[in-house]
Design a protein around this motif. Structure first.
Motif, short mmCIF file in Angstrom:
data_model
loop_
_atom_site.label_atom_id
_atom_site.label_comp_id
_atom_site.label_asym_id
_atom_site.label_seq_id
_atom_site.Cartn_x
_atom_site.Cartn_y
_atom_site.Cartn_z
N GLU A 1 -3.21 -4.44 -6.27
CA GLU A 1 -3.59 -5.80 -6.01
C GLU A 1 -2.35 -6.69 -5.99
OE1 GLU A 1 -6.56 -6.02 -9.14
OE2 GLU A 1 -5.14 -7.02 -10.47
N HIS A 2 -2.56 -7.98 -5.93
CA HIS A 2 -1.51 -8.94 -5.61
C HIS A 2 -0.28 -8.87 -6.51
CE1 HIS A 2 0.16 -12.96 -6.70
NE2 HIS A 2 0.38 -13.01 -5.41
N PHE B 1 2.12 -6.21 -5.78
CA PHE B 1 2.95 -6.51 -4.60
C PHE B 1 4.21 -7.26 -4.99
CE2 PHE B 1 3.99 -10.11 -1.77
CZ PHE B 1 4.76 -9.41 -0.86
N ASP C 1 -5.20 2.61 -7.49
CA ASP C 1 -6.40 1.97 -6.98
C ASP C 1 -7.56 2.23 -7.94
OD1 ASP C 1 -8.22 0.68 -5.42
OD2 ASP C 1 -8.32 2.21 -3.85
N PRO D 1 -7.50 -6.51 -3.04
CA PRO D 1 -7.83 -6.60 -1.62
C PRO D 1 -9.14 -5.89 -1.22
CG PRO D 1 -6.22 -4.87 -1.95
CD PRO D 1 -6.44 -5.51 -3.30
N TYR E 1 3.71 -8.15 2.44
CA TYR E 1 2.42 -7.88 1.79
C TYR E 1 1.60 -6.91 2.64
CZ TYR E 1 -1.65 -8.99 -1.17
OH TYR E 1 -2.71 -8.93 -2.05
N LYS E 2 1.62 -7.07 3.95
CA LYS E 2 0.93 -6.14 4.84
C LYS E 2 1.49 -4.73 4.68
CE LYS E 2 -0.15 -7.02 9.06
NZ LYS E 2 -0.10 -7.42 10.49
N LEU F 1 0.29 -3.21 1.31
CA LEU F 1 -1.11 -2.79 1.35
C LEU F 1 -1.29 -1.55 2.21
CD1 LEU F 1 -2.81 -6.30 1.63
CD2 LEU F 1 -2.81 -4.79 -0.36
N SER G 1 -2.81 1.55 0.32
CA SER G 1 -4.24 1.68 0.62
C SER G 1 -4.51 2.46 1.89
CB SER G 1 -4.89 0.29 0.75
OG SER G 1 -4.51 -0.32 1.97
N TYR H 1 -4.23 -4.68 7.14
CA TYR H 1 -4.80 -5.98 6.81
C TYR H 1 -4.24 -7.03 7.75
CZ TYR H 1 -6.54 -3.93 2.46
OH TYR H 1 -7.20 -3.16 1.55
N CYS I 1 -3.77 -11.74 4.51
CA CYS I 1 -2.62 -11.66 3.61
C CYS I 1 -2.17 -13.04 3.16
CB CYS I 1 -1.48 -10.90 4.28
SG CYS I 1 -1.80 -9.12 4.48
#
Length: 360
Positions: free
Chosen positions: A37-38, A41, A65, A202, A268-269, A272, A276, A280, A285
């Motif tokens: 999660e954020h 990052f 996760d 996310p 951030y993209k 993720l 993951s 996204y 984002c």
């Protein structure tokens, strides 16, 4: 009490005077375990920028996760599973029974990015503002009763659901609660199982892309959901400077997010995608970065300050402990509040402030 405070701040002063980050400092290894999660990052971004080395750290970052309670359980199985963990306030406080930990800082606030999600044709969405004190919340006693909720027990989801039900004078025995891994919930719902799920970003993005709608956010049901950085008790006692370096590195990323979140959309993209496997959108984002309030070290120190009164973090801890029966879904169980209290300390943030100020 005054003599203890004097000793405490004398100790801090000594640490600040003898501490600086420069090329001659030995590199300090740090095992960090975070959720997908954020806040993970921002740590990952700092490492990608080489800031961990800049602050004299060698960070071994693990991004999982799972839910925060799973990181706490990792520590119960293996006391050396991590040096620093990032978990929501509920697993940090309620899930830490029997563990020696220290709260060292705040990663972000997840109250606006954690949601109760239902199908778009759910009758829960047919009623809004049934409780006039909460006009933005969907649902009613009649539409919620007997529904099946997918949540991760002993996580912030338990806390949010307890608050949501209370708005309508309902309790856990009025609904069916199914415990599981949040990463599976969308698939469960897509297969026709259950009626609602509680997810944080996310994962909310996948749910929204599958058509699910928010009946309420954590903030809308008065659930306070800060992400806390915690450290193993023995590690914290022996390595305050290492933890301070970590917080100072994180502060550097926080200031970029506050001043220029747009610049973090691309990274951030990438983050993720790496963790993951999903793509996204830029829009999500940027939205998600803005939906996670973050706090500078100076702002965190105010939340940890207990000089004149009980600190905000101490009040949060007390509030969650007072609700432990509801959060644990065992209303009749007996709990000893002292088993969940960890006495938050601003020591690590004070040292980190000295590091940050010395670099201006």
């Amino acid at each position: 009490m005054k003599i203890f405070r004097f000793i405490k701040y004398l100790f801090i002063a000594v640490l600040l005077c003898c501490f600086s980050v420069n090329a001659s400092d030995s590199v300090r290894k740090l095992k960090v375990s975070l959720l997908l999660e954020h806040e993970a990052f921002l740590v990952w971004y700092g490492i990608e920028q080489g800031w961990d080395k800049e602050f004299g750290l060698d960070i071994d970052l693990s991004v999982k996760d799972v839910a925060g309670i799973d990181l706490m359980n990792d520590m119960k199985v293996n006391s050396g599973a991590w040096d620093v963990g990032g978990v929501g306030c509920v697993p940090a406080v309620i899930g830490s029974k029997g563990l020696d930990i220290s709260y060292i800082g705040i990663g972000n606030n997840e109250a606006t990015s954690t949601e109760i999600l239902v199908r778009p044709d759910s009758d829960i969405l047919r009623v809004k503002g049934a409780n006039p004190d909460y006009p933005e919340v969907y649902g009613s006693k009649e539409t919620i009763r007997n529904k099946t909720f997918f949540i991760r027990k002993m996580s912030s989801a338990s806390y949010i659901l307890s608050n949501y039900l209370e708005l309508f004078d309902l309790a856990y025995n009025d609904v069916k609660v199914v415990d599981g891994n949040p990463s599976d919930f969308v698939n469960y719902m897509n297969d026709g199982n259950g009626d609602a799920m509680i997810l944080w970003s996310p994962s909310t993005y996948e749910a929204q892309n599958n058509g699910y709608k928010a009946a309420a956010t954590a903030s809308q049901v008065d659930a306070i959901v800060p992400l806390l950085f915690i450290a193993r008790g023995d590690f914290a006692k022996n390595n305050p400077q290492t933890l301070a370096r970590f917080l100072a590195m994180y502060d550097k990323a926080v200031r970029i997010q506050k001043n220029d979140p747009q610049s973090l959309v691309g990274p951030y993209k990438n983050f993720l995608k790496i963790y993951s496997g999903m793509d996204y959108s830029d829009e999500f984002c940027l939205y998600d970065l803005k939906a996670h309030p973050v706090y500078t070290i100076d702002e965190q120190l105010k939340l940890f300050d207990s000089e004149s009164n009980m600190s905000a973090i101490e009040k949060l801890e007390r509030h969650l402990i007072s609700r432990i029966a509801m959060i644990s879904m065992q209303p009749d169980a007996k709990y000893d509040p002292k088993e969940y209290k960890h006495d938050p300390s601003d020591l690590f943030l004070k040292i980190a402030k000295g590091i940050v100020d010395s670099r201006k």
